[in-house]
Design a protein around this motif. Structure first.
Motif, PDB file in Angstrom:
ATOM      1  N   ILE A  52       0.815  -1.213   0.000  1.00 30.86           N
ATOM      2  CA  ILE A  52       0.000   0.000   0.000  1.00 30.86           C
ATOM      3  C   ILE A  52       0.851   1.266   0.000  1.00 30.86           C
ATOM      4  CG2 ILE A  52      -0.299   0.212   2.507  1.00 30.86           C
ATOM      5  CD1 ILE A  52      -3.134   0.771   0.012  1.00 30.86           C
ATOM      6  N   ASP A  53       2.080   1.172   0.493  1.00 30.54           N
ATOM      7  CA  ASP A  53       2.951   2.336   0.566  1.00 30.54           C
ATOM      8  C   ASP A  53       3.871   2.500  -0.637  1.00 30.54           C
ATOM      9  OD1 ASP A  53       1.978   3.166   3.107  1.00 30.54           O
ATOM     10  OD2 ASP A  53       3.178   1.590   4.047  1.00 30.54           O
ATOM     11  N   VAL A  86     -12.237  16.199  -0.223  1.00 32.71           N
ATOM     12  CA  VAL A  86     -11.972  15.026  -1.048  1.00 32.71           C
ATOM     13  C   VAL A  86     -11.321  13.978  -0.151  1.00 32.71           C
ATOM     14  CG1 VAL A  86     -10.770  14.090  -3.057  1.00 32.71           C
ATOM     15  CG2 VAL A  86     -11.665  16.438  -3.127  1.00 32.71           C
ATOM     16  N   LEU A  87     -12.013  12.853  -0.011  1.00 32.84           N
ATOM     17  CA  LEU A  87     -11.467  11.704   0.719  1.00 32.84           C
ATOM     18  C   LEU A  87     -11.053  10.671  -0.320  1.00 32.84           C
ATOM     19  CD1 LEU A  87     -14.169  11.214   3.520  1.00 32.84           C
ATOM     20  CD2 LEU A  87     -12.059  12.535   3.627  1.00 32.84           C
ATOM     21  N   SER A  88      -9.998   9.902  -0.019  1.00 33.06           N
ATOM     22  CA  SER A  88      -9.523   8.932  -0.989  1.00 33.06           C
ATOM     23  C   SER A  88      -9.071   7.639  -0.328  1.00 33.06           C
ATOM     24  CB  SER A  88      -8.341   9.508  -1.780  1.00 33.06           C
ATOM     25  OG  SER A  88      -7.822   8.550  -2.689  1.00 33.06           O
ATOM     26  N   SER A  89      -9.263   6.563  -1.074  1.00 30.92           N
ATOM     27  CA  SER A  89      -8.617   5.294  -0.749  1.00 30.92           C
ATOM     28  C   SER A  89      -7.115   5.555  -0.702  1.00 30.92           C
ATOM     29  CB  SER A  89      -8.944   4.291  -1.865  1.00 30.92           C
ATOM     30  OG  SER A  89      -8.022   3.228  -1.889  1.00 30.92           O
ATOM     31  N   ARG A  90      -6.391   4.717  -0.010  1.00 33.60           N
ATOM     32  CA  ARG A  90      -4.930   4.878   0.082  1.00 33.60           C
ATOM     33  C   ARG A  90      -4.213   4.318  -1.140  1.00 33.60           C
ATOM     34  NH1 ARG A  90      -3.584   1.841   5.277  1.00 33.60           N
ATOM     35  NH2 ARG A  90      -5.135   0.468   4.336  1.00 33.60           N
ATOM     36  N   TYR A  91      -4.935   3.655  -2.036  1.00 30.23           N
ATOM     37  CA  TYR A  91      -4.314   3.100  -3.243  1.00 30.23           C
ATOM     38  C   TYR A  91      -3.887   4.240  -4.162  1.00 30.23           C
ATOM     39  CZ  TYR A  91      -5.780  -1.695  -2.197  1.00 30.23           C
ATOM     40  OH  TYR A  91      -5.936  -2.936  -1.633  1.00 30.23           O
ATOM     41  N   CYS A  92      -2.729   4.080  -4.786  1.00 30.25           N
ATOM     42  CA  CYS A  92      -2.155   5.140  -5.617  1.00 30.25           C
ATOM     43  C   CYS A  92      -3.073   5.566  -6.754  1.00 30.25           C
ATOM     44  CB  CYS A  92      -0.792   4.706  -6.159  1.00 30.25           C
ATOM     45  SG  CYS A  92       0.424   4.471  -4.843  1.00 30.25           S
ATOM     46  N   LEU A 108      -6.657  10.949   3.356  1.00 34.75           N
ATOM     47  CA  LEU A 108      -6.652   9.490   3.300  1.00 34.75           C
ATOM     48  C   LEU A 108      -7.792   8.950   4.148  1.00 34.75           C
ATOM     49  CD1 LEU A 108      -2.843   8.738   3.701  1.00 34.75           C
ATOM     50  CD2 LEU A 108      -4.168   8.912   1.590  1.00 34.75           C
ATOM     51  N   PHE A 109      -8.543   7.997   3.605  1.00 34.31           N
ATOM     52  CA  PHE A 109      -9.651   7.397   4.330  1.00 34.31           C
ATOM     53  C   PHE A 109      -9.632   5.903   4.020  1.00 34.31           C
ATOM     54  CE2 PHE A 109     -14.350   6.685   4.931  1.00 34.31           C
ATOM     55  CZ  PHE A 109     -14.364   6.925   6.294  1.00 34.31           C
ATOM     56  N   ALA A 110      -8.953   5.141   4.892  1.00 30.64           N
ATOM     57  CA  ALA A 110      -8.705   3.715   4.670  1.00 30.64           C
ATOM     58  C   ALA A 110      -9.961   2.885   4.362  1.00 30.64           C
ATOM     59  CB  ALA A 110      -7.951   3.118   5.851  1.00 30.64           C
ATOM     60  N   PRO A 111     -11.127   3.195   4.924  1.00 32.79           N
ATOM     61  CA  PRO A 111     -12.303   2.394   4.557  1.00 32.79           C
ATOM     62  C   PRO A 111     -12.626   2.415   3.066  1.00 32.79           C
ATOM     63  CG  PRO A 111     -12.729   3.562   6.590  1.00 32.79           C
ATOM     64  CD  PRO A 111     -11.420   4.085   6.054  1.00 32.79           C
ATOM     65  N   LEU A 112     -12.142   3.419   2.321  1.00 32.04           N
ATOM     66  CA  LEU A 112     -12.367   3.475   0.880  1.00 32.04           C
ATOM     67  C   LEU A 112     -11.435   2.549   0.094  1.00 32.04           C
ATOM     68  CD1 LEU A 112     -12.894   7.325   0.416  1.00 32.04           C
ATOM     69  CD2 LEU A 112     -14.648   5.533   0.290  1.00 32.04           C
ATOM     70  N   THR A 146     -12.758   6.057  -4.776  1.00 32.46           N
ATOM     71  CA  THR A 146     -12.688   4.674  -4.323  1.00 32.46           C
ATOM     72  C   THR A 146     -12.667   3.707  -5.503  1.00 32.46           C
ATOM     73  OG1 THR A 146     -13.652   3.127  -2.724  1.00 32.46           O
ATOM     74  CG2 THR A 146     -15.205   4.482  -3.991  1.00 32.46           C
ATOM     75  N   HIS A 147     -13.063   2.476  -5.256  1.00 34.59           N
ATOM     76  CA  HIS A 147     -12.959   1.378  -6.218  1.00 34.59           C
ATOM     77  C   HIS A 147     -14.336   0.863  -6.619  1.00 34.59           C
ATOM     78  CE1 HIS A 147      -8.670   1.145  -5.111  1.00 34.59           C
ATOM     79  NE2 HIS A 147      -9.119   1.449  -3.902  1.00 34.59           N
TER      80      HIS A 147
END
Length: 182
Positions: A52-53, A86-92, A108-112, A146-147
């Motif tokens: 993820i990083d 704007v909230l985002s998944s941690r995926y690039c 960053l919003f990990a639930p996304l 998100t996805h």
């Protein structure tokens, strides 16, 4: 056969345009939550060495995806659709979509992130997203990048890459108010 295909195409295209126009009307008014699927990517699944990083170990935006993300931001600006957060998944691929489109660092919003395979973890993730949506009361729009699988699980809608789904809380879930295709 060609006439049939053309007729079918002509029936579908106005529906997409109408859905997009209705979605923009909602976004111009502000106060809505937008589930935005990340822009177009280079592959279909993350490699086995996923981290993820490290963007080098993930599926990333393609050149077309970067153009699409830029178009998303340009259209939000041109259509005067105000953005509060704007909230985002941690995926690039999600972070890059948000950064390019909205020219700011997303929260960053990990639930996304992609949904967990464990049913309890998946339920907790979806609950956290729903809680965030229910708590939103801003006058501008909240965008959550998100996805596909997250949006499908939350709404039953299967958006294309770079498509926005405008939602509101309804009962235990969400109601889709409109969609915008880029």
């Amino acid at each position: 056969m060609i006439r049939f295909a053309l007729a079918l195409f002509l029936l579908v295209v106005p529906g997409v345009a109408h859905a997009t126009d209705a979605g923009w009307a909602l976004l111009r008014d502000g106060g809505h939550v937008v589930l935005l699927r990340h822009a177009m990517v280079t592959g279909t699944t993350d490699p086995a060495n996923f981290d993820i990083d490290s963007c080098a170990t993930q599926v990333n935006l393609s050149a077309r995806g970067k153009q699409q993300a830029s178009k998303i931001g340009a259209l939000f600006a041109a259509r005067a659709a105000p953005i509060e957060r704007v909230l985002s998944s941690r995926y690039c691929r999600c972070l890059d979509t948000a950064r390019i489109a909205f020219e700011a660092e997303p929260e960053l919003f990990a639930p996304l992130d992609l949904l967990k395979s464990d049913p309890a973890e998946k339920a907790a993730q979806l609950d956290a997203i729903l809680k965030e949506i229910r708590a939103y009361s801003g006058s501008d729009n909240l965008v959550m990048v998100t996805h596909l699988e997250d949006i499908v699980a939350l709404t039953g809608v299967s958006p294309r890459e770079g498509e926005a789904v405008v939602v509101e809380p309804q009962g235990d879930g969400l109601r889709v108010l409109g969609r915008v295709t880029f």
